[in-house]
Scaffold this motif. Structure first.
Motif, mmCIF file in Angstrom:
data_model
loop_
_atom_site.group_PDB
_atom_site.id
_atom_site.type_symbol
_atom_site.label_atom_id
_atom_site.label_comp_id
_atom_site.label_asym_id
_atom_site.label_seq_id
_atom_site.Cartn_x
_atom_site.Cartn_y
_atom_site.Cartn_z
ATOM 1 N N ILE A 27 1.300 -0.992 -0.449
ATOM 2 C CA ILE A 27 0.109 0.173 0.019
ATOM 3 C C ILE A 27 0.700 1.422 -0.040
ATOM 4 O O ILE A 27 1.791 1.504 0.933
ATOM 5 C CB ILE A 27 -1.163 0.404 1.294
ATOM 6 C CG1 ILE A 27 -1.806 -1.394 1.831
ATOM 7 C CG2 ILE A 27 -2.391 1.261 1.503
ATOM 8 C CD1 ILE A 27 -2.439 -1.311 2.516
ATOM 9 N N LYS A 28 0.663 2.134 -1.271
ATOM 10 C CA LYS A 28 1.303 3.228 -1.376
ATOM 11 C C LYS A 28 0.513 4.608 -0.789
ATOM 12 O O LYS A 28 -0.882 4.569 -0.942
ATOM 13 C CB LYS A 28 2.184 3.386 -2.445
ATOM 14 C CG LYS A 28 3.254 2.302 -2.486
ATOM 15 C CD LYS A 28 4.181 2.839 -1.958
ATOM 16 C CE LYS A 28 5.361 1.508 -2.089
ATOM 17 N NZ LYS A 28 5.717 1.724 -0.631
ATOM 18 N N MET A 29 1.152 5.512 -0.377
ATOM 19 C CA MET A 29 -0.319 6.554 -0.709
ATOM 20 C C MET A 29 0.227 7.703 -1.783
ATOM 21 O O MET A 29 1.390 8.117 -1.845
ATOM 22 C CB MET A 29 0.274 7.741 1.081
ATOM 23 C CG MET A 29 -0.654 6.926 1.985
ATOM 24 S SD MET A 29 -2.470 6.518 2.304
ATOM 25 C CE MET A 29 -2.557 7.643 2.797
ATOM 26 N N VAL A 30 -1.078 7.313 -2.447
ATOM 27 C CA VAL A 30 -0.573 8.464 -3.809
ATOM 28 C C VAL A 30 -0.679 9.344 -3.178
ATOM 29 O O VAL A 30 -2.076 10.057 -3.139
ATOM 30 C CB VAL A 30 -0.933 8.243 -4.723
ATOM 31 C CG1 VAL A 30 -0.504 8.671 -6.158
ATOM 32 C CG2 VAL A 30 -0.506 6.674 -4.645
ATOM 33 N N GLU A 31 0.057 11.286 -3.844
ATOM 34 C CA GLU A 31 -1.434 12.942 -3.910
ATOM 35 C C GLU A 31 -2.510 12.584 -4.426
ATOM 36 O O GLU A 31 -2.765 12.172 -5.646
ATOM 37 C CB GLU A 31 -0.147 13.636 -4.669
ATOM 38 C CG GLU A 31 -0.888 14.668 -4.171
ATOM 39 C CD GLU A 31 0.188 16.434 -4.325
ATOM 40 O OE1 GLU A 31 0.269 17.143 -4.993
ATOM 41 O OE2 GLU A 31 1.858 15.156 -4.243
ATOM 42 N N GLU A 32 -3.551 12.999 -3.595
ATOM 43 C CA GLU A 32 -4.983 12.944 -3.981
ATOM 44 C C GLU A 32 -4.927 13.671 -5.791
ATOM 45 O O GLU A 32 -5.390 13.878 -6.608
ATOM 46 C CB GLU A 32 -6.164 13.678 -3.378
ATOM 47 C CG GLU A 32 -7.266 13.510 -4.204
ATOM 48 C CD GLU A 32 -7.528 12.192 -3.535
ATOM 49 O OE1 GLU A 32 -8.636 12.325 -4.507
ATOM 50 O OE2 GLU A 32 -7.696 11.387 -2.427
#
Length: 107
Positions: free
Chosen positions: A88-93
């Motif tokens: 799981i990676k957090m990606v800029e919205e």
């Protein structure tokens, strides 16, 4: 003396309602699951689910291919921090919104 560096992230999305626990459009980052790294998806067996366990909003499904209900996800990033495989990676919205708009224009 070391300089203190602080990165500030702000939402670039339009304001919107957050009725009934829905996120609205203020989330700054969105979790994205790489199923090729996700233990249950890769092994096709019930296992791990740390993302599901630690999600404070309970928006991750406990399935062989976990899904995140982005309508209620607040983008806290706890799922990404707890994932032992880095699936799981957090990606800029905003980057995802722009990508989705381009895809909609093509269709």
């Amino acid at each position: 003396m070391d300089e203190f560096k602080c990165e500030i992230k702000t939402s670039n999305s339009k304001s919107g309602p957050g009725d009934a626990g829905r996120t609205g459009s203020w989330r700054v980052e969105r979790p994205v699951i790489d199923l090729s790294k996700c233990t249950p998806a890769k092994r096709q067996k019930d296992s791990c689910y740390l993302c599901w366990l630690y999600c404070p909003d309970g928006v991750i499904s406990k399935e062989l291919e976990p899904k995140i209900d982005l309508e209620y996800c607040k983008g806290c990033g706890i799922c990404a921090q707890e994932c032992p495989t880095g699936a799981i990676k957090m990606v800029e919205e905003t980057s995802l919104i722009e990508e989705e708009r381009k895809n909609d224009e093509k269709n």
